[in-house]
Write an enzyme that holds these catalytic residues in place. Sequence first.
Site, PDB file in Angstrom:
ATOM      1  N   LYS A  40       4.616   2.700   2.052  1.00 61.00           N
ATOM      2  CA  LYS A  40       5.863   2.086   2.511  1.00 61.00           C
ATOM      3  C   LYS A  40       6.442   1.212   1.393  1.00 61.00           C
ATOM      4  O   LYS A  40       5.686   0.534   0.685  1.00 61.00           O
ATOM      5  CB  LYS A  40       5.583   1.240   3.765  1.00 61.00           C
ATOM      6  CG  LYS A  40       6.828   0.697   4.459  1.00 61.00           C
ATOM      7  CD  LYS A  40       6.457  -0.071   5.732  1.00 61.00           C
ATOM      8  CE  LYS A  40       7.681  -0.618   6.457  1.00 61.00           C
ATOM      9  NZ  LYS A  40       7.314  -1.344   7.694  1.00 61.00           N
TER      10      LYS A  40
ATOM     11  N   SER B 144       9.912  -0.015  11.849  1.00 56.32           N
ATOM     12  CA  SER B 144      10.546   0.070  10.557  1.00 56.32           C
ATOM     13  C   SER B 144       9.898   1.049   9.584  1.00 56.32           C
ATOM     14  O   SER B 144      10.535   1.483   8.636  1.00 56.32           O
ATOM     15  CB  SER B 144      10.560  -1.322   9.913  1.00 56.32           C
ATOM     16  OG  SER B 144       9.247  -1.735   9.611  1.00 56.32           O
TER      17      SER B 144
ATOM     18  N   SER C  68       6.076  -1.879  14.060  1.00 53.62           N
ATOM     19  CA  SER C  68       6.626  -1.036  12.996  1.00 53.62           C
ATOM     20  C   SER C  68       5.719   0.076  12.504  1.00 53.62           C
ATOM     21  O   SER C  68       6.156   0.935  11.742  1.00 53.62           O
ATOM     22  CB  SER C  68       7.043  -1.904  11.800  1.00 53.62           C
ATOM     23  OG  SER C  68       8.261  -2.541  12.088  1.00 53.62           O
TER      24      SER C  68
END
Lengths: 484, 474
Positions: free
Chosen positions: A74, A149, A173
Amino acid sequence: MSTIHEYAELLKQRKLSSVELTKQYLARIEKADAQIGSYITVCSDDALAAAGKADERIAKGEATLLTGIPVGIKDNICTEGITTTCASKMLYNFVPPYDATVTKRLKNEGAVILGKLNMDEFAMGSSTESSYFKKTKNPYDLTRVPGGSSGGSAASVSADLAPYALGSDTGGSIRQPAAFCGNVGLKPTYGLVSRFGLIAFASSLDQIGSFTKDVTDCAIVLNAIAGYDKMDSTSVDADKTDYTKALGLPLKGMKVGVPKQYLESGIQTEIREAVENAIKVYEMLGAECEECSLPLSKFALPAYYLISSAEASSNLARFDGIKYGYRAEEYHGLTDLYEITRSEGFGEEVKRRIMLGTYALSSGYYDAYYKKAQQVRGLIKRDFAACFEKYDVLLTPTTPTTAYKFGEKSDPVAMYMGDICTVAVNIAGLPAISIPAGLDKKGMPIGIQLIANSFDERKLLTAAYAYERETGYEKLRPTVKEVE
Amino acid sequence: MTFETVIGLEIHAELATKSKIYCSCSTAFGADVNTQTCPICTGMPGVLPVLNKKVVDYAITAGLAMNCEITEYGKQDRKNYFYPDLPKAYQTSQYDLPICKNGYLDVEVDGAIKRIGITRIHIEEDAGKLIHDGLRGASLVDYNRCGVPLIEIVTEPDMRSPEEARAFLEKVKSILEYTGVSDCKMQEGSLRCDVNLSVRPLGQKEFGTRTEMKNINSFSAAYRAMVGERQRQIELIEDGGEVVQATRRWDDAKGESFEMRSKEEAHDYRYFPEPDLVPIVVDREWVERIRASLPELPDERKRRYIAELGLPEYDAKLLTASKSISDYFEKTVGLGAPAKAVSNLLMGDISRILHEREMESIPFEPVFLAKAISLYTEQIVSSGALKKIIEALFDEEKEPEEIAKEKGLIQVSDESALIPIIQKILNDNPKAVEELKSGKEKAMGFFVGQAMRASKGSANPQLVNKLVKELLKI
């Protein structure tokens, strides 16, 4: 065939080299990611170099299960020499001079970093729509969001653009996008995995975790990333344990609590049914399931948005155009430089939360908002603690609905409501896992969530693995076309 | 109308740790810009702080030396504001649970002892430094100082005059030096203070409106600022005006303070608990370990000088005010030099020369001072010659005897060499001889003076005295 444990076996038997595997993935990213949009940065050269080294290590017989296996990270986890943007204009050009502790740990294992994955800007959002760079599509239906997210992480694993990925979870997330894209997503106990090098959103809630294709891989990755780090004062000095040992243990005598508040209103029927089916599966496997209560659940969401926004307003203050990242092109004087840089560098959602958090911490409002939210936090922890006196794990839906269409949740509060099943876990610092539980009528993945007491990841893995073996839902895969 | 002044102080002291408060960068002063920095102290995205335990040790040490209670369960908080020298845009400090609280120090002003309350002592990090580049019209930032640990000592509004405040500042400085908590180098900015001052008509109970003058980096400037601000406030009130609560900047060169921002413009720092750090838990054992290791403090040392070395109180107080002078004194006395002689020189000639030469410490070892003093006590050199030797030691660290020889300062103690000189003086000054014989002791001074002049200062005055009496048979 695409799990870590399967690849590790092939690499070990020398039926496949890491360079070959890495090339396969880079080629697939090249062909398929244009549709999915999961990567912000692909680092082919570095990946191939790392793969070459991994092959040498495998040849010497010094490999671990992660050696030579590609991974996506990420884009809020720092990678030395590789742009780390948080999907924000503010950090569009930021190249960290250091690795996050998890990055370092993966590198020590000989992992091959394919690239950096898309996300909501500064991890604020639940659909990855707030990324400055691009939208990531749900591999099951390109008109739907992958969740957020960590939407890029979830989509990349789902579409097999990475064997596994790292993400971060502040209020869901990891678990919510894992549910939306049909992955296994683990949010470890706060303090189990070092946050050093994770660009902070809300320091007291953030935790790094994994997206994998099955529970076995989840345990393998946790073995690599968990553990005390002296660079993170909030990391916990707990005994090292082999999480794969938790897989395959019998469920007989395990007590599963099903908090009723999580099945009340607003839960999509098929998801409620998935939880009910899971109860049946667990009972069949010898566990005892029982309805239980977390009476303060409804306060978790408002408390979460106050605490996370308050911390974010301070954490994101350093992005001021002075030292790195974006700086406004035209300004007159210091205040102007700050105002224009931050107005232009941050997106709407980030600005909304900074405003909310700044307000909550302001003199005269602190007691009514931030302090009150912290008190609620204490009570929610107690709520969970009471449940864990009786139950080994709690079973809930991961999300109230399956993946929705782009633009469908244009009202921020409607978007926030989607976190209703996940935020309490962060508030209480607990570990939780989302595992695939089939598809709804539209063919979108459903996720169920298991929650355990702090540092009881082994129980989570035991329960998740047993469900996976019984149902086989982890084998479901979307069809993603490769375009030449 | 007679006014009473009310003063409270906030003193920032840089701690003497080798590394910064939240990372391992060096704290050494004077390095090239931005060479003592790392991702942590420059606030890079994703980094986390780890508290330097030595900082807590020093804060506890300062707290114990200043009679504070030590907080068992403390925490750190973020103080949020934007400025380029603060790379995280918040300063990690302590808000409501400082490491030390409720202490005091006794200070002496004009012979009276006054107790000044210490509200709290907390730990925090220093900011960087802005450098304004006039040539390029740019502002640059040096982050070397960023993350250097500080303690902030906050007093009660207990001081009633600039003199009391100055005495308090000096006391704090000497305690920080004695305990090794801070090196207190004012020129390097390692000790700075903010002054809160108000005035009120004598006898009034309520405090007047106060102003705050920030970041004053010398005690003499702080004293001038207090005198100046007191005067400004009194004149304002006497002219029918009102003091406005504000933060002011003291311009020491102009001798005036200027308003920086009013109360309305005051920052809202939005303090909240620092989530990246864990609580500071100080158990009894930790406190007792530090208490046991506390060195002798200035007041104890002063009492010992009076009781054991027989120094007058005045000497003892002056010597112990500075740890470095006091340590120097002890070493010199330890080498056998008489305490009072050492004290006289340290308080007199040596401190004068230090002042003249703008030096912070004595550039030669105590052994040289001890040897120089013994030349004097053994009557090898005169007291005037001793001063010359010391002056010379400031130029070059050298054996005092050698200096005395080179400069011809060795006293003539050879009677046969002095007798002809004295006889000649007696012959040339019959009137003075008569006076001396008639009992006027003053005349002896004349002969000694003449003998010193004739011998170019090398005659031993006691010997001259003895020989004059022998030659005149008195």
